[in-house]
Design a protein around this motif. Sequence first.
Motif, short mmCIF file in Angstrom:
data_model
loop_
_atom_site.label_atom_id
_atom_site.label_comp_id
_atom_site.label_asym_id
_atom_site.label_seq_id
_atom_site.Cartn_x
_atom_site.Cartn_y
_atom_site.Cartn_z
N ALA A 189 1.36 0.89 -6.89
CA ALA A 189 1.17 1.05 -5.45
C ALA A 189 0.13 0.04 -4.93
O ALA A 189 0.36 -0.61 -3.89
CB ALA A 189 0.74 2.48 -5.13
N LEU A 190 -0.97 -0.12 -5.64
CA LEU A 190 -2.01 -1.06 -5.19
C LEU A 190 -1.47 -2.50 -5.21
O LEU A 190 -1.75 -3.29 -4.29
CB LEU A 190 -3.25 -0.94 -6.07
N ALA A 191 -0.67 -2.82 -6.22
CA ALA A 191 -0.10 -4.18 -6.31
C ALA A 191 0.86 -4.42 -5.14
O ALA A 191 0.89 -5.52 -4.57
CB ALA A 191 0.62 -4.37 -7.64
N GLU A 192 1.61 -3.39 -4.77
CA GLU A 192 2.51 -3.51 -3.62
C GLU A 192 1.71 -3.75 -2.33
O GLU A 192 2.08 -4.58 -1.49
CB GLU A 192 3.34 -2.23 -3.45
N MET A 193 0.62 -3.00 -2.17
CA MET A 193 -0.20 -3.14 -0.96
C MET A 193 -0.79 -4.56 -0.90
O MET A 193 -0.85 -5.18 0.16
CB MET A 193 -1.29 -2.08 -0.92
N ARG A 194 -1.17 -5.07 -2.07
CA ARG A 194 -1.70 -6.44 -2.11
C ARG A 194 -0.60 -7.45 -1.75
O ARG A 194 -0.81 -8.39 -1.00
CB ARG A 194 -2.27 -6.75 -3.49
N ARG A 195 0.60 -7.22 -2.29
CA ARG A 195 1.72 -8.15 -2.04
C ARG A 195 1.97 -8.34 -0.54
O ARG A 195 2.19 -9.45 -0.08
CB ARG A 195 2.99 -7.60 -2.72
N VAL A 196 1.95 -7.24 0.23
CA VAL A 196 2.32 -7.35 1.65
C VAL A 196 1.16 -7.85 2.53
O VAL A 196 1.36 -8.11 3.71
CB VAL A 196 2.88 -6.01 2.21
N LEU A 197 -0.04 -7.98 1.94
CA LEU A 197 -1.17 -8.54 2.71
C LEU A 197 -1.04 -10.05 2.81
O LEU A 197 -0.61 -10.70 1.86
CB LEU A 197 -2.49 -8.23 1.98
N ARG A 198 -1.45 -10.59 3.94
CA ARG A 198 -1.50 -12.05 4.04
C ARG A 198 -2.76 -12.54 3.31
O ARG A 198 -3.72 -11.75 3.15
CB ARG A 198 -1.55 -12.47 5.51
N PRO A 199 -2.77 -13.80 2.89
CA PRO A 199 -4.01 -14.31 2.28
C PRO A 199 -5.16 -14.16 3.28
O PRO A 199 -5.02 -14.48 4.46
CB PRO A 199 -3.69 -15.79 2.01
N GLY A 200 -6.26 -13.61 2.81
CA GLY A 200 -7.40 -13.32 3.70
C GLY A 200 -7.37 -11.90 4.24
O GLY A 200 -8.36 -11.42 4.79
N GLY A 201 -6.23 -11.21 4.08
CA GLY A 201 -6.12 -9.82 4.56
C GLY A 201 -6.86 -8.86 3.65
O GLY A 201 -7.24 -9.21 2.53
N ARG A 202 -7.11 -7.64 4.15
CA ARG A 202 -7.89 -6.68 3.34
C ARG A 202 -7.18 -5.35 3.20
O ARG A 202 -6.46 -4.90 4.10
CB ARG A 202 -9.31 -6.48 3.88
N LEU A 203 -7.46 -4.75 2.04
CA LEU A 203 -6.96 -3.40 1.76
C LEU A 203 -8.13 -2.44 1.81
O LEU A 203 -9.19 -2.70 1.23
CB LEU A 203 -6.32 -3.36 0.36
N LEU A 204 -7.95 -1.31 2.51
CA LEU A 204 -8.97 -0.27 2.57
C LEU A 204 -8.42 1.01 1.97
O LEU A 204 -7.36 1.47 2.39
CB LEU A 204 -9.38 -0.02 4.02
N VAL A 205 -9.13 1.56 1.00
CA VAL A 205 -8.70 2.79 0.35
C VAL A 205 -9.76 3.87 0.60
O VAL A 205 -10.88 3.77 0.08
CB VAL A 205 -8.52 2.60 -1.18
N LEU A 206 -9.39 4.86 1.40
CA LEU A 206 -10.30 5.98 1.66
C LEU A 206 -9.81 7.14 0.79
O LEU A 206 -8.65 7.55 0.90
CB LEU A 206 -10.24 6.35 3.14
N GLU A 207 -10.69 7.66 -0.06
CA GLU A 207 -10.21 8.69 -1.00
C GLU A 207 -11.38 9.54 -1.49
O GLU A 207 -12.53 9.07 -1.52
CB GLU A 207 -9.53 7.98 -2.18
N PHE A 208 -11.08 10.77 -1.88
CA PHE A 208 -12.09 11.59 -2.54
C PHE A 208 -12.56 10.88 -3.79
O PHE A 208 -11.80 10.15 -4.42
CB PHE A 208 -11.50 12.96 -2.91
N SER A 209 -13.82 11.11 -4.17
CA SER A 209 -14.34 10.36 -5.30
C SER A 209 -15.29 11.24 -6.12
O SER A 209 -15.25 12.46 -5.98
CB SER A 209 -15.00 9.09 -4.78
N LYS A 210 -16.13 10.59 -6.94
CA LYS A 210 -17.03 11.40 -7.78
C LYS A 210 -18.31 11.65 -7.00
O LYS A 210 -19.02 10.74 -6.61
CB LYS A 210 -17.37 10.65 -9.08
N VAL A 211 -18.61 12.94 -6.84
CA VAL A 211 -19.74 13.35 -6.03
C VAL A 211 -21.06 13.12 -6.79
O VAL A 211 -21.07 13.11 -8.03
CB VAL A 211 -19.53 14.83 -5.63
#
Length: 240
Positions: free
Chosen positions: A142-164
């Motif tokens: 899934a992350l590789a797919e999100m990277r694929r559709v980004l243009r060069p210079g574009g950014r991916l933001l992942v908001l998610e629960f994490s380790k408290v």
Amino acid sequence: THFGFETVAEGEKHKKVAEVFSSVARRYDVMNDLMSFGLHRLWKAFTIQISGVGCGDRVLDVAGGTADLSLAFAKRVGRDGQVWLTDINHAMLSRGRDRVLDRGFALPVAQCDAEKLPFPDNWFDCVTVAFGLRNMTHKDVALAEMRRVLRPGGRLLVLEFSKVWAPLAPAYDFYSFKILPWMGDKVAHDADSYRYLAESIRMHPSQDELKELMERVGLKRVDYFNLTGGVVALHRGYKL
Ligand code: SAM
């Protein structure tokens, strides 16, 4: 065989995720406010602020559900921009589409799996996924797919629960394993889905593990922000 076991387990996760979100869709927004004491609004507002999205940008909201982020982006990109609301689940997406229309916007909507995005390479300025990645069977794909559709210079933001943060862990565990299913039962008549929620949060990679995973699929300059003591983290990575 080991392979066979994996296949069954993966199929089951897919099915479980579909069941959970079809079941919670109707009460999803109310429960979100209740369970997070409204904090999810602040976490999302921070995401929008960090995104740098502005007039004319093309944005993809993956696992966008009831469209909180899509709506906020729609206000930012203006007439020349483009915001796609996508999700794998029909019930969640229908609610999202209705909310978008109720607020006077018309956004393109697509029901699709994040692991196979129906978009060309190098298209979006910004891709976001909020509270969706932990439900995905192959996070790396899934992350590789999100990277694929980004243009060069574009950014991916992942908001998610994490380790408290460790000192908060006992109180957080009590809250998520005892109070959350109880609230799920009382408000949504669905303790099981909220038990799944608590378990899926525990299984999700830590802040540094997710950073590493994002780097492994080729994202650059990956960093993260801990929000509310690490209850949630916002990861950011660039396609360079
Ligand atoms: N982004 C919204 C928000 O922050 O309120 C919704 C988050 S909701 C907790 C998680 C969403 O992820 C659900 O709508 C679910 O259908 C979606 N989802 C789960 N697996 C997915 C996948 N493989 N591809 C796309 N969406 C997925």
